[in-house]
Motif scaffolding. Structure first.
Motif, PDB file in Angstrom:
ATOM      1  N   GLY A 482       8.476 -12.297  37.257  1.00 43.31           N
ATOM      2  CA  GLY A 482       9.288 -13.168  38.110  1.00 43.31           C
ATOM      3  C   GLY A 482       9.836 -12.490  39.346  1.00 43.31           C
ATOM      4  N   THR A 483       9.933 -11.162  39.338  1.00 41.16           N
ATOM      5  CA  THR A 483      10.528 -10.437  40.471  1.00 41.16           C
ATOM      6  C   THR A 483       9.536  -9.505  41.156  1.00 41.16           C
ATOM      7  OG1 THR A 483      11.284  -8.709  38.940  1.00 41.16           O
ATOM      8  CG2 THR A 483      12.841 -10.488  39.448  1.00 41.16           C
ATOM      9  N   ASN A 484       8.292  -9.511  40.680  1.00 38.46           N
ATOM     10  CA  ASN A 484       7.275  -8.576  41.196  1.00 38.46           C
ATOM     11  C   ASN A 484       7.731  -7.118  41.100  1.00 38.46           C
ATOM     12  OD1 ASN A 484       5.334 -10.547  41.955  1.00 38.46           O
ATOM     13  ND2 ASN A 484       6.510 -10.993  43.804  1.00 38.46           N
ATOM     14  N   SER A 485       8.491  -6.822  40.054  1.00 37.89           N
ATOM     15  CA  SER A 485       8.929  -5.437  39.833  1.00 37.89           C
ATOM     16  C   SER A 485       7.727  -4.593  39.432  1.00 37.89           C
ATOM     17  CB  SER A 485       9.988  -5.385  38.722  1.00 37.89           C
ATOM     18  OG  SER A 485      11.139  -6.111  39.097  1.00 37.89           O
ATOM     19  N   ARG A 486       7.703  -3.368  39.905  1.00 32.55           N
ATOM     20  CA  ARG A 486       6.589  -2.469  39.601  1.00 32.55           C
ATOM     21  C   ARG A 486       6.834  -1.805  38.253  1.00 32.55           C
ATOM     22  NH1 ARG A 486       7.326   0.608  45.128  1.00 32.55           N
ATOM     23  NH2 ARG A 486       9.418  -0.152  44.627  1.00 32.55           N
ATOM     24  N   THR A 487       6.182  -2.324  37.256  1.00 37.14           N
ATOM     25  CA  THR A 487       6.358  -1.814  35.887  1.00 37.14           C
ATOM     26  C   THR A 487       5.016  -1.387  35.306  1.00 37.14           C
ATOM     27  OG1 THR A 487       6.109  -4.039  34.974  1.00 37.14           O
ATOM     28  CG2 THR A 487       8.363  -3.283  35.414  1.00 37.14           C
ATOM     29  N   LEU A 488       5.097  -0.539  34.304  1.00 37.22           N
ATOM     30  CA  LEU A 488       3.903  -0.124  33.574  1.00 37.22           C
ATOM     31  C   LEU A 488       4.149  -0.355  32.086  1.00 37.22           C
ATOM     32  CD1 LEU A 488       1.093   1.204  33.576  1.00 37.22           C
ATOM     33  CD2 LEU A 488       2.235   3.431  33.424  1.00 37.22           C
ATOM     34  N   HIS A 489       3.404  -1.302  31.503  1.00 34.59           N
ATOM     35  CA  HIS A 489       3.549  -1.616  30.072  1.00 34.59           C
ATOM     36  C   HIS A 489       2.458  -0.842  29.323  1.00 34.59           C
ATOM     37  CE1 HIS A 489       6.239  -5.119  30.971  1.00 34.59           C
ATOM     38  NE2 HIS A 489       5.588  -5.029  32.115  1.00 34.59           N
ATOM     39  N   ASN A 490       2.658   0.456  29.210  1.00 36.61           N
ATOM     40  CA  ASN A 490       1.607   1.327  28.677  1.00 36.61           C
ATOM     41  C   ASN A 490       1.803   1.679  27.211  1.00 36.61           C
ATOM     42  OD1 ASN A 490      -0.679   3.085  28.764  1.00 36.61           O
ATOM     43  ND2 ASN A 490       0.718   4.818  28.961  1.00 36.61           N
ATOM     44  N   HIS A 491       3.044   1.571  26.725  1.00 36.79           N
ATOM     45  CA  HIS A 491       3.333   2.035  25.369  1.00 36.79           C
ATOM     46  C   HIS A 491       2.919   1.003  24.323  1.00 36.79           C
ATOM     47  CE1 HIS A 491       5.495   5.420  27.042  1.00 36.79           C
ATOM     48  NE2 HIS A 491       6.143   4.595  27.818  1.00 36.79           N
ATOM     49  N   PHE A 492       2.516   1.479  23.150  1.00 37.66           N
ATOM     50  CA  PHE A 492       2.171   0.582  22.050  1.00 37.66           C
ATOM     51  C   PHE A 492       3.406  -0.198  21.602  1.00 37.66           C
ATOM     52  CE2 PHE A 492      -1.168   3.965  21.332  1.00 37.66           C
ATOM     53  CZ  PHE A 492      -2.198   3.200  21.842  1.00 37.66           C
ATOM     54  N   ASP A 493       4.572   0.423  21.731  1.00 36.65           N
ATOM     55  CA  ASP A 493       5.829  -0.267  21.474  1.00 36.65           C
ATOM     56  C   ASP A 493       6.147  -1.097  22.719  1.00 36.65           C
ATOM     57  OD1 ASP A 493       8.384  -1.113  21.004  1.00 36.65           O
ATOM     58  OD2 ASP A 493       9.140   0.824  20.304  1.00 36.65           O
ATOM     59  N   LEU A 494       6.022  -2.420  22.626  1.00 33.22           N
ATOM     60  CA  LEU A 494       6.140  -3.293  23.795  1.00 33.22           C
ATOM     61  C   LEU A 494       7.542  -3.327  24.390  1.00 33.22           C
ATOM     62  CD1 LEU A 494       4.013  -6.323  22.516  1.00 33.22           C
ATOM     63  CD2 LEU A 494       3.275  -4.396  23.931  1.00 33.22           C
ATOM     64  N   SER A 495       8.539  -2.886  23.632  1.00 32.60           N
ATOM     65  CA  SER A 495       9.921  -2.911  24.128  1.00 32.60           C
ATOM     66  C   SER A 495      10.251  -1.650  24.934  1.00 32.60           C
ATOM     67  CB  SER A 495      10.904  -3.060  22.960  1.00 32.60           C
ATOM     68  OG  SER A 495      10.757  -1.980  22.052  1.00 32.60           O
ATOM     69  N   VAL A 496       9.241  -0.826  25.215  1.00 32.71           N
ATOM     70  CA  VAL A 496       9.417   0.363  26.059  1.00 32.71           C
ATOM     71  C   VAL A 496       8.507   0.231  27.273  1.00 32.71           C
ATOM     72  CG1 VAL A 496       9.271   2.883  26.187  1.00 32.71           C
ATOM     73  CG2 VAL A 496       9.895   1.795  24.025  1.00 32.71           C
ATOM     74  N   ILE A 497       9.097   0.288  28.468  1.00 36.70           N
ATOM     75  CA  ILE A 497       8.295   0.176  29.689  1.00 36.70           C
ATOM     76  C   ILE A 497       8.710   1.256  30.693  1.00 36.70           C
ATOM     77  CG2 ILE A 497       7.989  -2.327  29.446  1.00 36.70           C
ATOM     78  CD1 ILE A 497      10.043  -2.617  31.769  1.00 36.70           C
ATOM     79  N   GLU A 498       7.847   1.492  31.679  1.00 37.18           N
ATOM     80  CA  GLU A 498       8.175   2.357  32.806  1.00 37.18           C
ATOM     81  C   GLU A 498       8.422   1.462  34.016  1.00 37.18           C
ATOM     82  OE1 GLU A 498       5.123   5.304  33.330  1.00 37.18           O
ATOM     83  OE2 GLU A 498       5.028   5.692  31.166  1.00 37.18           O
ATOM     84  N   LEU A 499       9.477   1.790  34.770  1.00 39.56           N
ATOM     85  CA  LEU A 499       9.910   0.933  35.878  1.00 39.56           C
ATOM     86  C   LEU A 499      10.244   1.788  37.095  1.00 39.56           C
ATOM     87  CD1 LEU A 499      11.103  -1.902  36.903  1.00 39.56           C
ATOM     88  CD2 LEU A 499      13.271  -1.122  35.909  1.00 39.56           C
ATOM     89  N   LYS A 500       9.872   1.315  38.281  1.00 41.17           N
ATOM     90  CA  LYS A 500      10.267   1.982  39.514  1.00 41.17           C
ATOM     91  C   LYS A 500      11.781   1.864  39.673  1.00 41.17           C
ATOM     92  CE  LYS A 500       6.719   3.659  41.907  1.00 41.17           C
ATOM     93  NZ  LYS A 500       6.690   5.030  42.436  1.00 41.17           N
ATOM     94  N   ALA A 501      12.442   2.992  39.931  1.00 40.95           N
ATOM     95  CA  ALA A 501      13.903   3.003  40.026  1.00 40.95           C
ATOM     96  C   ALA A 501      14.405   2.044  41.110  1.00 40.95           C
ATOM     97  CB  ALA A 501      14.401   4.415  40.292  1.00 40.95           C
ATOM     98  N   GLU A 502      13.632   1.889  42.187  1.00 44.49           N
ATOM     99  CA  GLU A 502      14.029   1.006  43.283  1.00 44.49           C
ATOM    100  C   GLU A 502      14.098  -0.461  42.848  1.00 44.49           C
ATOM    101  OE1 GLU A 502      11.016   1.665  46.144  1.00 44.49           O
ATOM    102  OE2 GLU A 502      11.530   3.778  46.470  1.00 44.49           O
ATOM    103  N   ASP A 503      13.302  -0.824  41.836  1.00 47.20           N
ATOM    104  CA  ASP A 503      13.233  -2.220  41.393  1.00 47.20           C
ATOM    105  C   ASP A 503      14.196  -2.533  40.248  1.00 47.20           C
ATOM    106  OD1 ASP A 503      11.247  -2.538  43.235  1.00 47.20           O
ATOM    107  OD2 ASP A 503       9.600  -2.281  41.798  1.00 47.20           O
ATOM    108  N   ARG A 504      14.998  -1.542  39.873  1.00 50.99           N
ATOM    109  CA  ARG A 504      15.828  -1.709  38.681  1.00 50.99           C
ATOM    110  C   ARG A 504      16.824  -2.868  38.816  1.00 50.99           C
ATOM    111  NH1 ARG A 504      18.558   3.383  35.828  1.00 50.99           N
ATOM    112  NH2 ARG A 504      18.191   4.179  37.928  1.00 50.99           N
TER     113      ARG A 504
END
Length: 516
Positions: A482-504
């Motif tokens: 919804g916000t076009n945040s730059r995230t990476l959903h790489n972990h097998f645990d779906l509740s853990v993601i990587e996010l660009k600090a600027e988009d937090r």
């Protein structure tokens, strides 16, 4: 397809093939891998082992070997898969029902048939909408089922190839799930009961055999032991201070909490000099009834579950470990911040530590686990004392700043998830706000300063009736989209993601809006 008969539909299929084994960086996965390796060795099955820490590594490894792959089997932790009939309609059954309905009403058009015709008149969108709702209900939560290591041990048992070592790996796999709060207490106790029967079968000895044991034999036993992390390899004082269960209930981040700990030790009747030295060096007279004494005093201080069902293993007469000790050690070795040039060194170290021939690596893992637990409690104390846990409306939020002591220890997903769970438990005991006690927690920690990324983890509410279902995986996806945040959903645990600090900021605003 879903595999229902593991022996026929899985093992007998791969037994005559060369196997490519993808293994996740998880205690349970490592234990399942050890059992499979033992079975493959027994049946002379050739295999290649590839460790994968996330979806990207899995995809890369799959593409490298895709020409040789004929069959892909995934061990899934999900439960409550929707029934076939709930998703797909059987036309023959519908026709039969319509036919019987028309016969029973002497030629008049039955109301059931009119309803069905009206339903058909609505067309495909209705069916698709129903299907979408069913699948959404199924996919909106993430949760864990039976330990993969237990499934593999069950396979070995069905084939009469189960050994004591395999049983121990199944125990460690289950305990790994429990110490990381992936399963409920009820699920843990149920599975412990299943494993206890196998322990009795494998470790039953009469008196003559007891005296004829070899020096390096392996013995597994069922115990009601203290809910204290690594206490047999640490001092009792350190274990009490760095175990989440006791630290949260004593509120050890406060001066009052430290006083309560002193009162507790006085009630037990343990001198500080004895408590602060290594457990193995304590007076034997004090250790004889220590568990009963601590449990009695713990009940007075409101800790009703101070002793839990668990298992221990003896390697000969010198080395004894609880299942939780090995689970913590293996997890710490896997997520060690020490230099890992090849990307697989930590995985191999953790895998090797599960073998009784590599006790030096297991002891190294125990030292790393002590460091991790100590850092976890110090970070929790810092967060609570400086009011870093704030309410965002539908959830609590906490962000670790760059420069926080031991921040490197929490850059890996399992370590950050464990810190988040322990922080939420401690916060529930520290706050007087009843509403905040029922809220989930979102936590962020720096991942890479150069790339400007943070790791974000979502933890479900900490309640007595909690079923450990985590809804943050889908929520994170929706907020990012919804916000076009730059995230990476790489972990097998779906509740853990990587996010660009600027988009937090915009990501969190979308998450608040989504969950409100």
């Amino acid at each position: 397809m879903f595999v229902s008969d593991f022996r026929k539909e899985f093992y007998e299929v791969v037994q005559s093939q060369r196997v490519l084994l993808f293994v996740a960086s998880d205690v349970d996965a490592l234990c399942a891998c050890k059992i499979l390796q033992a079975l493959f060795q027994c049946d002379h099955v050739q295999y290649t082992l590839v460790p994968v820490s996330g979806w990207q590594e899995l995809e890369t490894a799959f593409l490298e070997h895709k020409e040789q792959i004929k069959l892909l089997i995934k061990q899934d932790d999900d439960l409550e898969v929707p029934a076939y009939d709930d998703i797909f309609r059987d036309d023959e059954e519908e026709e039969a029902e319509e036919h019987s309905g028309s016969e029973s009403d002497n030629g008049s058009e039955p109301s059931e048939k009119r309803t069905r015709l009206e339903e058909v008149g609505l067309g495909l969108p209705t069916v698709l909408r129903d299907l979408r709702d069913i699948l959404f209900d199924y996919e909106q939560y993430e949760y864990h089922g039976t330990s993969s290591a237990m499934v593999m041990f069950d396979l070995a048992w069905m084939m009469s190839k189960d050994l004591n070592d395999m049983l121990w790996w199944a125990i460690v796999g289950l305990t790994g799930q429990w110490v990381q709060d992936k399963i409920t207490q009820m699920k843990y106790v149920t599975d412990v009961g299943i494993l206890q029967r196998h322990v009795s079968r494998h470790n039953h000895r009469n008196e003559d055999e007891e005296h004829a044991l070899s020096v390096d034999c392996t013995r597994i036993s069922f115990e009601y032991d203290l809910r204290l992390a690594l206490y047999q390899h640490w001092s009792l004082h350190d274990s009490l201070c760095n175990t989440c269960y006791t630290a949260a209930r004593f509120k050890l981040w406060s001066v009052h909490g430290q006083k309560r700990l002193q009162e507790f030790l006085a009630d037990v009747g343990l001198p500080l000099k004895q408590v602060k030295q290594k457990f193995q060096s304590m007076d034997i007279s004090l250790k004889e009834n220590l568990r009963e004494m601590i449990e009695e005093s713990a009940n007075k201080f409101g800790m009703k579950d101070m002793r839990v069902q668990t298992f221990s293993i003896h390697f000969g007469f010198k080395h004894k470990f609880l299942a939780s000790d090995v689970a913590f050690a293996t997890m710490s070795l896997m997520e060690s911040p020490e230099k890992d040039d090849s990307g697989t060194d930590n995985f191999i170290q953790a895998l090797d530590s599960l073998s009784r021939s590599n006790l030096d690596k297991l002891y190294h893992g125990l030292e790393l686990a002590k460091k991790q637990l100590r850092a976890t409690q110090q970070t929790i104390a810092s967060c609570l004392c400086t009011n870093l846990v704030i309410s965002q409306g539908p959830f609590l939020y906490c962000s670790l700043m760059e420069g926080t002591p031991d921040i490197v220890l929490f850059s890996k997903p399992a370590s950050l998830s464990l810190l988040s769970r322990h922080l939420l438990k401690s916060f529930v005991f520290s706050t007087k706000n009843r509403r905040c006690k029922l809220l989930p927690l979102v936590m962020a920690a720096p991942l890479s300063v150069e790339q400007g990324t943070v790791t974000v983890v979502g933890i479900p509410p900490e309640t007595d009736s909690s079923d450990r279902k985590n809804f943050f995986g889908r929520a994170f996806e929706k907020a990012a989209e919804g916000t076009n945040s730059r995230t990476l959903h790489n972990h097998f645990d779906l509740s853990v993601i990587e996010l660009k600090a600027e988009d937090r900021s915009k990501f969190l605003d979308a998450l608040v809006s989504l969950l409100s």
